[in-house]
Structure formats: structure tokens, C-alpha cells
Design a protein around this motif. Structure first.
Motif, short mmCIF file in Angstrom:
data_model
loop_
_atom_site.label_atom_id
_atom_site.label_comp_id
_atom_site.label_asym_id
_atom_site.label_seq_id
_atom_site.Cartn_x
_atom_site.Cartn_y
_atom_site.Cartn_z
N ILE A 8 0.91 -1.32 0.12
CA ILE A 8 -0.02 -0.04 -0.01
C ILE A 8 0.82 1.15 0.10
O ILE A 8 0.44 2.39 -0.67
N GLY A 9 1.97 1.12 0.71
CA GLY A 9 3.06 2.37 0.78
C GLY A 9 3.57 2.73 -0.52
O GLY A 9 4.21 3.79 -0.57
N ILE A 10 3.74 1.79 -1.56
CA ILE A 10 4.41 2.01 -2.84
C ILE A 10 3.96 3.13 -3.51
O ILE A 10 4.78 4.27 -3.74
N PRO A 11 2.73 3.40 -3.93
CA PRO A 11 2.21 4.67 -4.22
C PRO A 11 2.50 5.89 -3.44
O PRO A 11 2.67 6.91 -4.05
N LEU A 12 2.27 5.91 -2.07
CA LEU A 12 2.65 6.90 -1.33
C LEU A 12 4.17 7.48 -1.29
O LEU A 12 4.56 8.39 -1.45
N ALA A 13 5.02 6.33 -1.62
CA ALA A 13 6.53 6.63 -1.70
C ALA A 13 6.73 7.46 -3.03
O ALA A 13 7.42 8.50 -2.93
N GLY A 14 6.22 7.29 -4.03
CA GLY A 14 6.22 8.11 -5.15
C GLY A 14 5.78 9.41 -5.09
O GLY A 14 6.26 10.30 -5.57
N PHE A 15 4.68 9.61 -4.34
CA PHE A 15 3.76 10.62 -4.16
C PHE A 15 4.82 11.47 -3.21
O PHE A 15 4.87 12.95 -3.45
N VAL A 16 5.33 11.11 -2.06
CA VAL A 16 6.56 11.81 -1.42
C VAL A 16 7.54 12.30 -2.13
O VAL A 16 8.08 13.57 -1.83
N ALA A 17 8.01 11.41 -2.82
CA ALA A 17 9.17 11.78 -3.62
C ALA A 17 8.82 12.91 -4.41
O ALA A 17 9.75 13.97 -4.91
N VAL A 18 7.78 13.08 -5.35
CA VAL A 18 7.24 13.99 -6.09
C VAL A 18 7.18 15.33 -5.46
O VAL A 18 7.37 16.67 -5.97
N LEU A 19 6.72 15.40 -4.12
CA LEU A 19 6.54 16.44 -3.39
C LEU A 19 7.59 16.95 -2.67
O LEU A 19 7.58 18.38 -2.28
N TYR A 20 8.75 16.58 -2.83
CA TYR A 20 9.87 17.04 -2.00
C TYR A 20 10.26 18.32 -2.62
O TYR A 20 10.38 19.37 -1.70
N PHE A 21 10.54 18.86 -3.86
CA PHE A 21 11.07 19.98 -4.24
C PHE A 21 9.82 21.09 -4.28
O PHE A 21 10.17 22.05 -3.89
N PRO A 22 8.50 20.75 -4.58
CA PRO A 22 7.53 21.67 -4.53
C PRO A 22 7.53 22.26 -2.81
O PRO A 22 7.15 23.36 -2.79
N LEU A 23 7.76 21.33 -1.85
CA LEU A 23 7.78 21.77 -0.41
C LEU A 23 8.70 22.53 -0.21
O LEU A 23 8.61 23.86 0.58
N LEU A 24 9.80 22.43 -0.58
CA LEU A 24 11.09 23.30 -0.32
C LEU A 24 10.84 24.61 -1.10
O LEU A 24 11.16 25.51 -0.52
N PHE A 25 9.98 24.81 -2.24
CA PHE A 25 9.82 25.82 -3.17
C PHE A 25 8.73 26.62 -2.40
O PHE A 25 8.95 27.81 -2.02
N LEU A 26 7.70 25.94 -1.81
CA LEU A 26 6.64 26.64 -0.93
C LEU A 26 7.63 27.26 0.46
O LEU A 26 7.14 28.35 0.82
N ALA A 27 8.43 26.41 1.01
CA ALA A 27 9.08 27.08 2.33
C ALA A 27 9.81 28.27 1.75
O ALA A 27 9.87 29.36 2.67
#
Length: 407
Positions: free
Chosen positions: A311-330
Motif C-alpha cells: 500500500i505504501g509504494i504509491p505513497l512513496a512516489g507521491f512523497v518523492a514528487v512533493l519534495y522539491f515543491p515543498l522546499l519551493f513553498l518554504a
């Protein structure tokens, strides 16, 4: 804050970054009958321009239609470019389709899918494209170089010529040597070459009966492949000044819009971020720096833990994709927090207008620091760490409740 104010502010950022005298930014820019002595820098979807420009003309956009006299250099990047007029300096253009008909005092470097060249070029001419046509109105006073799939030369060259293509067709006048590396070299009946011809390719040159060649004709048998190795000698000097400013403008606009969107969706949450930085500026910055330093380790660990379960495999990809957008939001949050500290002196809850204006000023100032090596990167890193630390500190906290007084 109106859209016009936003465009003007972003244009100011580009002007600071590029050192330009003027900026025109928008979806469509129409400037007819313009008469100016300084530089003109444009970033737009479609550009229609005519008149006189005393300085440089630099642009980045979708489609350019230009009929102008330019006193210095021209550097344009676009989807398609149609250019007529005169250029006192050098020309550098890159586009999918280029129709160029101008007299140039310096060098001309053109790159695209299809390039049609006319006019007189006093300096060297270098063209790289899929299909290249030198029209009958073309006059090259200096060396002419071109590389592509198909080259048709109908103009006049007063110097030497070097062509690299699968098929080269000469139907013009070359008052110098002709050097080609091609599968097929054809000199039509109207061709005139006053110098020697040195052809490298699998097939000998085809010289029609009415063609005139004054020098020797040399054929060097060589394999021809339609890859970049056959064009490595092509000297294209493309140094587009607008790229840096345009990237800066896009970066500022993206961070600004992301920050404004966050302020509109979660006004209380963004207010808490600004308050946390105001109360503990050094602490928030240090926390953000530590989190950023260890963020790759945290990210990899989290992805590995999520990948353990199906179940966590799709979430892992989602987390990886969000890494740089979150830094940009910061980064946007950091600019918002610093702007609130500078412009909101009383510390009271700021409205959206003040929040947006203060954040935009900080983003522009940070981008302007990029003219000094490493200073712009340092400023951006500080803003991101401030935003990241204040964001983490504000998570889970509630707004302070007003104290009730006994009657």
C-alpha cells in the motif's frame, strides 16, 4: 494589488537582474512606431514590434514579428521569428522557424528548425537548422557556415563558404572557396564559384553544364552520417542574454503566486508562520537549516519505509514528487515572513494586500542579489531555511485566544 502592479514589479525584477533599461512582459506585446535610444527587453507570448531601437533588442517569447532598426545587438528566442530591418551589431536567434531579412553590421548566428536568410551580413554568418535557405537577396561579406539536413544557397558570398548537410544545392555566387561535407553536392546552372571546391562525401559533386567553377574541384571519399559528428566544426555562437532574466522572472512569479495561493487558502496558518519567525527569528532559521541539511536522509528513509508495504509504494512516489515543491513553498513562506517583519512594524494581523506586497519586495530583492556571485544563492537558501523552520514551528499551534476581563 492589481495585475498591472504585479507585472510592473516582476518587470522590475527582470530589470535589476539584466541591467536593462526597460522591460515589457505580458501575454501579447504590441509596440508599433517605437522610437527609443536605450535597450528593449521583452518577455511575452506574441510580440509585434516596429520602429527604432537605439540599444540592444533582447526577447524571449512565442512568436516575434519585428520590423525595426536596431542600433546595437539583437538576441531573440522564440517559437517563430520574422525579422526585417537593420541591425548595427550582432544577431543571435533561436526558434522553430526563422524568416530573416535584414542588413547586419556584425555577425549573425541563427538556429532553428527552418531558417530562411536574406539581406546583407557584413560579419560572419553561421546557421544551424533542419532546412536552410539562403535567398537571392542574401549577401555574406564574411565567412558563411551552415549545418543542417538540406541547404539551398541562392545568394552571394564574398568570402569562403563551408556547408555540412545531407544535401547541398548551390544556385548562387561564391567568390571564394567552397568546402562541403555532404552526401550530395549539386551545382545548378546558375551557380558560380570563383575559388576551389573541396567536397567530402560518398558521392562526387554534381556540376551542371552551365555552372561556372574557376578553381580546382577535389572530391574526398568519406562516409556521411546524419548525426552531430558531421557538424562538430560548425561555429554557432549563441549566447542569449534573456535566459537568465527570464528564469529569474519565472522563479519570482512562481514563488509569489504560490505564496499568495497559500495565504488565500490558509490565512491563519500563514499568519502563524510569520508570527513564529517574528518571535524567534534565529531559532526558526537554525531549525530550517538543520531540516534542510538532513532532508535527503529523511526523504530516503521515509520512502524505504513506505516501500516495505504494498500500500505504501504509491505513497512513496507521491512523497518523492512533493519534495522539491515543498522546499519551493518554504522559500515563498520565508519571503513572506521576512516581508512581514520588515513592513508590518506593529505585528498586527496583516491583510492580503500588505502580505502580497511585502513578500513580492523580498522576492525581488533576493533575485536582484543574483548579480553578485553566490550572493543570490545564499539569500535564497536563507529564505528557504527561514520558511521551513517557521513552518515546522507553526504546525499544530493554535491562534492565541483573547483574554477575557472581569466586569
Amino acid at each position: 494589488m492589481s495585475i498591472k502592479t504585479l507585472i510592473a514589479a516582476v518587470g522590475l525584477a527582470a530589470a535589476l537582474q539584466a541591467g536593462a533599461a526597460a522591460q515589457f512582459i505580458g501575454g501579447d506585446v504590441t509596440l508599433h512606431g517605437i522610437d527609443r535610444d536605450d535597450d528593449l527587453v521583452i518577455a511575452a507570448g506574441d510580440v509585434s514590434l516596429s520602429g527604432r531601437i537605439g540599444g540592444d533588442l533582447r526577447g524571449f517569447g512565442g512568436d516575434f514579428t519585428v520590423n525595426a532598426d536596431v542600433g546595437q545587438d539583437v538576441r531573440l528566442v522564440g517559437g517563430s521569428i520574422t525579422f526585417e530591418g537593420t541591425v548595427a551589431g550582432d544577431v543571435e536567434m533561436a526558434a522553430g522557424n526563422i524568416e530573416f531579412n535584414a542588413n547586419v553590421g556584425g555577425d549573425a548566428d541563427l538556429a532553428g528548425g527552418f531558417v530562411n536568410v536574406r539581406g546583407r551580413i557584413e560579419g560572419e554568418t553561421a546557421v544551424g537548422a533542419g532546412a536552410i535557405e539562403f535567398g537571392r537577396d542574401f549577401v555574406g561579406a564574411g565567412r558563411v557556415e551552415a549545418g543542417g539536413e538540406e541547404i539551398t544557397f541562392q545568394g552571394t558570398s564574398l568570402g569562403s563558404v563551408e556547408f555540412h548537410a545531407s544535401e547541398v544545392i548551390i544556385d548562387g555566387r561564391i567568390e571564394g572557396d567552397l568546402e562541403t561535407r555532404a552526401r550530395e553536392l549539386i551545382l545548378r546552372d546558375g551557380a558560380v564559384v570563383t575559388g576551389r571546391i573541396h567536397h567530402r562525401g560518398p558521392n562526387p559533386p554534381e556540376i551542371r553544364s552551365a555552372a561556372v567553377v574557376s578553381g580546382e574541384v577535389e572530391h574526398e571519399i568519406a562516409r556521411f552520417d546524419s548525426d552531430w559528428e558531421d557538424f562538430h566544426d560548425l561555429d554557432l555562437d549563441l549566447d542569449f542574454a534573456p535566459i537568465g532574466p527570464i528564469i529569474s522572472v519565472g522563479f519570482i512569479a512562481s514563488a509569489f503566486l504560490l505564496g499568495i495561493l497559500a495565504c488565500m487558502i490558509a490565512p491563519r496558518g500563514t499568519a502563524r508562520i510569520a508570527r513564529e519567525f517574528r518571535d524567534r527569528p534565529l531559532v526558526s532559521g537554525m531549525i530550517g537549516l538543520v531540516l534542510f541539511a538532513f532532508s535527503p536522509v529523511i526523504l530516503v528513509t521515509l520512502i524505504v519505509l513506505l516501500c516495505i508495504t504494498l500500500i505504501g509504494i504509491p505513497l512513496a512516489g507521491f512523497v518523492a514528487v512533493l519534495y522539491f515543491p515543498l522546499l519551493f513553498l518554504a522559500y515563498a513562506f520565508g519571503a513572506m515572513a521576512v516581508g512581514d517583519l520588515i513592513f508590518n512594524r506593529r505585528g498586527k494581523p496583516a491583510g492580503l494586500g500588505l502580505r502580497a506586497l511585502s513578500m513580492l519586495v523580498v522576492l525581488i530583492a533576493a533575485a536582484a542579489m543574483g548579480v553578485v556571485p553566490l550572493l543570490g544563492v545564499t539569500a535564497g537558501l536563507i529564505l528557504m531555511c527561514i520558511g521551513l523552520g517557521a513552518w515546522v514551528m507553526a504546525l499544530g499551534k493554535k491562534d492565541p485566544q483573547p483574554v477575557e476581563t472581569a466586569v
